[in-house]
Design a protein around this motif. Structure first.
Motif, PDB file in Angstrom:
ATOM      1  N   LYS A  24      30.818 -28.095  21.251  1.00 10.18           N
ATOM      2  CA  LYS A  24      30.369 -29.541  20.562  1.00 10.18           C
ATOM      3  C   LYS A  24      30.293 -30.207  22.103  1.00 10.18           C
ATOM      4  O   LYS A  24      31.352 -29.942  22.923  1.00 10.18           O
ATOM      5  CB  LYS A  24      31.067 -29.740  19.720  1.00 10.18           C
ATOM      6  N   ALA A  26      30.056 -34.591  23.072  1.00 13.74           N
ATOM      7  CA  ALA A  26      30.273 -36.046  23.222  1.00 13.74           C
ATOM      8  C   ALA A  26      29.469 -36.772  23.029  1.00 13.74           C
ATOM      9  O   ALA A  26      28.222 -36.417  24.385  1.00 13.74           O
ATOM     10  CB  ALA A  26      31.377 -36.604  24.002  1.00 13.74           C
ATOM     11  N   HIS A  27      28.561 -37.787  22.646  1.00 13.54           N
ATOM     12  CA  HIS A  27      27.586 -38.587  22.776  1.00 13.54           C
ATOM     13  C   HIS A  27      27.246 -39.001  24.146  1.00 13.54           C
ATOM     14  O   HIS A  27      28.523 -39.133  24.433  1.00 13.54           O
ATOM     15  CB  HIS A  27      27.196 -39.229  22.457  1.00 13.54           C
ATOM     16  N   HIS A  51      18.884 -27.800  23.153  1.00 10.65           N
ATOM     17  CA  HIS A  51      19.397 -29.534  22.226  1.00 10.65           C
ATOM     18  C   HIS A  51      18.514 -29.478  21.095  1.00 10.65           C
ATOM     19  O   HIS A  51      17.244 -29.541  21.387  1.00 10.65           O
ATOM     20  CB  HIS A  51      19.793 -30.384  23.418  1.00 10.65           C
ATOM     21  N   VAL A  80      21.502 -37.589  25.508  1.00 11.37           N
ATOM     22  CA  VAL A  80      22.739 -36.848  23.931  1.00 11.37           C
ATOM     23  C   VAL A  80      23.046 -38.287  23.093  1.00 11.37           C
ATOM     24  O   VAL A  80      24.484 -38.448  23.757  1.00 11.37           O
ATOM     25  CB  VAL A  80      23.592 -35.905  24.161  1.00 11.37           C
ATOM     26  N   TYR A  81      22.098 -38.586  22.367  1.00 13.19           N
ATOM     27  CA  TYR A  81      22.140 -39.790  21.581  1.00 13.19           C
ATOM     28  C   TYR A  81      22.080 -39.659  19.882  1.00 13.19           C
ATOM     29  O   TYR A  81      22.300 -40.088  19.453  1.00 13.19           O
ATOM     30  CB  TYR A  81      21.446 -40.973  22.279  1.00 13.19           C
ATOM     31  N   GLN A  82      21.266 -38.373  19.717  1.00 14.76           N
ATOM     32  CA  GLN A  82      20.984 -38.063  18.830  1.00 14.76           C
ATOM     33  C   GLN A  82      22.777 -36.642  17.869  1.00 14.76           C
ATOM     34  O   GLN A  82      22.601 -35.785  17.968  1.00 14.76           O
ATOM     35  CB  GLN A  82      19.259 -37.852  18.397  1.00 14.76           C
ATOM     36  N   PRO A  83      22.766 -37.227  16.868  1.00  9.75           N
ATOM     37  CA  PRO A  83      24.068 -36.263  16.138  1.00  9.75           C
ATOM     38  C   PRO A  83      22.825 -35.100  15.717  1.00  9.75           C
ATOM     39  O   PRO A  83      21.557 -35.134  15.170  1.00  9.75           O
ATOM     40  CB  PRO A  83      24.335 -36.538  15.119  1.00  9.75           C
ATOM     41  N   TYR A  85      25.717 -33.313  17.588  1.00 10.18           N
ATOM     42  CA  TYR A  85      25.839 -34.146  19.305  1.00 10.18           C
ATOM     43  C   TYR A  85      27.266 -32.192  19.822  1.00 10.18           C
ATOM     44  O   TYR A  85      28.173 -32.018  19.867  1.00 10.18           O
ATOM     45  CB  TYR A  85      27.310 -34.611  19.903  1.00 10.18           C
ATOM     46  N   GLU A  86      25.993 -31.437  20.376  1.00  8.93           N
ATOM     47  CA  GLU A  86      26.266 -30.080  20.132  1.00  8.93           C
ATOM     48  C   GLU A  86      25.413 -29.377  20.795  1.00  8.93           C
ATOM     49  O   GLU A  86      23.433 -29.942  20.353  1.00  8.93           O
ATOM     50  CB  GLU A  86      26.691 -29.660  18.848  1.00  8.93           C
TER      51      GLU A  86
END
Length: 128
Positions: A24, A26-27, A51, A80-83, A85-86
């Motif tokens: 996990k 963060a964005h 991703h 990384v801006y699309q859930p 977030y992992e």
């Protein structure tokens, strides 16, 4: 922000049925990736980072991380801006006797953090 996980891959784990760990995060923007194979791999254990089921590290498909002890570090720029977030770490192990572990670290910065660093570097280059 720094994120960290480890993946321990049992002996005789095929690439067609890899061990998987979810990290996990963060964005933001992944700005650095550090992959640390623990001693003893002898190049027999392998891993990749994905991703949304897209391989991002190594960025070339059909490549993977392998090695023995030596760190694999590089600067990155991956948004990384699309859930969700992992990231998914997949690993396999050709060793028929021992399990092997990779330690993985990622730095994720907000977009404004990347911009501030870029401006600072540009000014430093101009002045030197």
């Amino acid at each position: 922000m720094l994120f960290e996980t480890s993946i321990t891959i049992p002996a005789n784990t095929a690439s067609t049925a890899p061990t998987t760990v979810i990290l996990k995060i963060a964005h933001g923007i992944i700005s650095k990736i550090m992959v640390r194979p623990r001693p003893g791999h002898v190049g027999l254990a392998h891993c990749v980072i994905l991703h949304h089921e897209h391989q991002i590290a190594p960025s070339t498909e059909n490549m993977d991380f392998a090695g023995d002890t030596f760190p694999i570090d590089w600067e990155e720029y991956y948004e990384v801006y699309q859930p969700p977030y992992e990231l998914k770490i997949k690993g396999w192990n050709e060793d028929d006797t021992y399990e092997h572990t990779f330690d993985i670290f990622l730095a994720v910065l907000p977009r404004k953090g990347i911009l501030a660093t870029a401006v600072s570097d540009a000014i430093s280059n101009i002045l030197s």
